[in-house]
Design a protein around this motif. Sequence first.
Motif, short mmCIF file in Angstrom:
data_model
loop_
_atom_site.label_atom_id
_atom_site.label_comp_id
_atom_site.label_asym_id
_atom_site.label_seq_id
_atom_site.Cartn_x
_atom_site.Cartn_y
_atom_site.Cartn_z
N ARG A 1 -45.45 -12.42 43.95
CA ARG A 1 -44.55 -11.64 44.79
C ARG A 1 -43.66 -10.74 43.94
O ARG A 1 -42.49 -10.54 44.24
CB ARG A 1 -43.69 -12.57 45.67
CG ARG A 1 -44.54 -13.41 46.65
CD ARG A 1 -43.67 -14.19 47.62
NE ARG A 1 -42.85 -15.17 46.90
CZ ARG A 1 -41.57 -15.37 47.10
NH1 ARG A 1 -40.92 -14.66 48.01
NH2 ARG A 1 -40.92 -16.28 46.41
N GLY A 2 -44.23 -10.21 42.86
CA GLY A 2 -43.43 -9.34 42.02
C GLY A 2 -44.20 -8.84 40.81
O GLY A 2 -45.34 -9.25 40.57
N ARG A 3 -43.57 -7.95 40.05
CA ARG A 3 -44.20 -7.32 38.90
C ARG A 3 -43.17 -7.10 37.80
O ARG A 3 -41.97 -7.06 38.04
CB ARG A 3 -44.74 -5.93 39.27
CG ARG A 3 -45.88 -5.88 40.22
CD ARG A 3 -46.24 -4.41 40.54
NE ARG A 3 -46.47 -3.65 39.33
CZ ARG A 3 -47.65 -3.52 38.72
NH1 ARG A 3 -48.72 -4.07 39.27
NH2 ARG A 3 -47.77 -2.81 37.63
N ASP B 1 -41.72 -8.65 47.13
CA ASP B 1 -42.34 -7.66 46.24
C ASP B 1 -41.27 -7.21 45.25
O ASP B 1 -40.88 -6.04 45.23
CB ASP B 1 -42.85 -6.49 47.08
CG ASP B 1 -43.73 -5.54 46.30
OD1 ASP B 1 -44.01 -5.82 45.12
OD2 ASP B 1 -44.13 -4.50 46.87
#
Lengths: 503, 503
Positions: free
Chosen positions: B230-232, B247
């Motif tokens: 759910r992320g980068r 996100d």
Amino acid sequence: MNACPSDAYGSLERTFARIASVRDAIGVLNWDTETIMPDGAADGRSEQVSTLEGVAHRLLVAPQIRDLLESAEAAPRLDDWRQANLREMRRAYLHAAAVPDDLVEANSKAVSQSVMAWRQARKTSDFPMLRPYLQEVLDRQREIGAIKGEALGLSAYDALLDGYDPGMREARIDELFSDLRARLPSLIDESRALQASLPQLHDFPGPFPIEIQRRLGEKLMAAVGFDFERGRLDVSLHPFCGGATDDVRITSRYREQDFISGLMGVLHETGHALYEQGRPKGWSRQPVGSARGMTLHESQSLLIEMQACRSREFVEFLTPLLRDAFRAEGPAWSAGNLYRHLTRVRPGFIRVDADEVTYPAHILLRYGLEKAMIAGDLALNDLPTAFNDGMKALLGLDVPNDALGCLQDIHWPGGSWGYFPTYTLGAMAAAQLFKAARRADPGVIPGIGRGDFSPLRTWLRAHVHSRGSLANTDDLLQSATGRPLEAETFENHIRQRYLSSAE
Amino acid sequence: MNACPSDAYGSLERTFARIASVRDAIGVLNWDTETIMPDGAADGRSEQVSTLEGVAHRLLVAPQIRDLLESAEAAPRLDDWRQANLREMRRAYLHAAAVPDDLVEANSKAVSQSVMAWRQARKTSDFPMLRPYLQEVLDRQREIGAIKGEALGLSAYDALLDGYDPGMREARIDELFSDLRARLPSLIDESRALQASLPQLHDFPGPFPIEIQRRLGEKLMAAVGFDFERGRLDVSLHPFCGGATDDVRITSRYREQDFISGLMGVLHETGHALYEQGRPKGWSRQPVGSARGMTLHESQSLLIEMQACRSREFVEFLTPLLRDAFRAEGPAWSAGNLYRHLTRVRPGFIRVDADEVTYPAHILLRYGLEKAMIAGDLALNDLPTAFNDGMKALLGLDVPNDALGCLQDIHWPGGSWGYFPTYTLGAMAAAQLFKAARRADPGVIPGIGRGDFSPLRTWLRAHVHSRGSLANTDDLLQSATGRPLEAETFENHIRQRYLSSAE
């Protein structure tokens, strides 16, 4: 409130610019979804996109838009661009306002469930599993077609077509496709026979490192004229051209064992991207500044990929680049061998893998079937058999299962009815435009042979890209090539490339 | 139309969910702008974002929202979460509806021109060049403060503060900052004297390949508990935490000669990200599900970066990882030496480069100045002198030019008045929360020493992240730690880390 006629047009421009900005935002979000979004963000993303789609839709169908359109249309005639812009505003309004909100919603819901079912059904080749979901989509599409048709004065299928290629009609396509349908089987047979008579092809020994493929792709994009200041190249499961105004993002996918599909994907999408990057400057956020429909869009990708980049001249330019990039040598790495790979005719089950000679067969088949389904003349129960019969008749193939048959494409479950014919109409337009460009500028072909696409690009900019939606497909082709859309030039191209004796 | 009271709350939830989706879309677009957008897309992007901001604003201040709020507030009391959600809806509405559209627009315009002027003025250290633009922003901020203050029953500065830390007030901050202001100079002097008495530090010999720094950053993020589903993690000019619900996208920047700033940037933003990823599940697109203001947000980044990751225990865990990653050896690569680097106290001109002991001095200074400017007690003409006098008094430094002085930060030209104090309030909250977590679970510190943050994270999830905006900062701290926000625990932390004799 009655808008003063002279202000009405200006108000409309401001509203349509806002709609364009919302759509641009959706374009960037959709690109993100397909390329780099983390998996867990999917639900939130679909909320974002559907919310913004609702915003854009409501801006477009607001009651004051109808009033403003009426005021602007009653005002004295504007200059050509503004007049065409007003016409396109009206068209967009008619398409959007014709369909009541609950039908829009029912269609979205049917599509989203049907696409989910399709992903599963394709894996297990289970058409009966998809059928009820697909029926729901078909029913909604028939309703939408009927209701839009009433607003536009068109048949249901023509109304759907008009959403993908404004002004295109079933009667016109029947006329364009009829010759092709008659001649295609023999064109395929003859080209295959000719190719079978040639010495064996050399395979390209891989692997081809993906980073090298990607860099080579970028180099070719730059040669074709992609503006990296206003766009990007990335990777996704299925290649596409998306993004936003002045932010045109294309993708490709690469396989270590095969450099051809990745590179040709890049070049195909670069053709789409050139169209988007070349849209008329002052009109980029107005309806008249949009690309004119899917037929012309596909013509631009096929012109670059098929007409230009699978030509002998480009292959001569490309071959040493490939040898250098992959540090390759040996008999496979001749221009002659590469050209034969890039023009090999092989009937197959899968449309997206088809060569340019057999591709139209896939489209003729789907066009006939979807027309009949929308008209109510073909029931979904009978679709698999009808599909397989068509494949036999057109390509001589026995479809072994529905995954390789009527389940292969997302278009029908995805609610894109009326889209299929634009692929082959685009191939026809590409042949006409490329021929006209070559005739207008004798430097086009030698340029391509040097990897210099500027003569071709200059012509395309002037005669296609910068025209936006000023004219419909036929009128644009008429002024660019001297002829409306026709099958003959495409057939001549196929004959010349595939049936002339020279290897 | 009068909404039925029982339905009013449900309608509000649906509208606020739509607003959240639009804001999520803006979050992703802003992330894209800072990380991967091609340069030529900048104008289009700012159109997209301002259009969507307008959409969100209009959804929030629509007349039916006021009616729905009144109906819902008149209805029987809801459960705690819904009641708090309704309170937050009212707060958001009051903040947004208080400011008339033309003032919103005048402020946006002033900010965008002022930020442009600031970029130039900072380069050439030319405050007089910025002054008229900054005056315009200050005037608009004073107007906004006054007009919001009227709606909220607050002073202008309190009304601005309330936008960054709901419920926080100038009187409360004065109380919290007063001791610190008195003690800080001696804390700084004593810690520096102690550090000067120690043997010389060993420098780390670079270069440190950026790809290795990035991979190590990802590894540490995973250890801290960042959810990559759910992320980068990406790269931008200035590190930030952005994106959308489920996100959460953080960035850092790397320098080849210094691994500390890049890695600490990653850990700082990971603290912010944990807060966002831990928001209460069922409420993620509702006001009550949002993180509670910038004080608590900063407390989460500082808790991870300063409290946990600059602790001796974490440094023991980190040192061998660094040695392995960079294949490094030598006297510099001891935990003791790294710890001294990570806790070095060095007064300097630039706030963002400050260590945790001198950092509050930068904030105390800015807080005093911006209060006075909003109150009309300090004219912009006198700002540079007042700024430099403050630096001398608090840090003993003579500011050589305004680029190293009052021109260094974007906050004032950027229209973020009332934001600065939350950095040091956040540092205070971080110390309190970390202490409470350690006390509640003796496994917290040993966990950090093994690179296992789950005990700490479990406590933070329960006592901070999952609380969303249920309570204000003081109330949340009261229930999480038994005390409202206070300066003492932070001062004790500084004493313990910097003034205890052990190396």
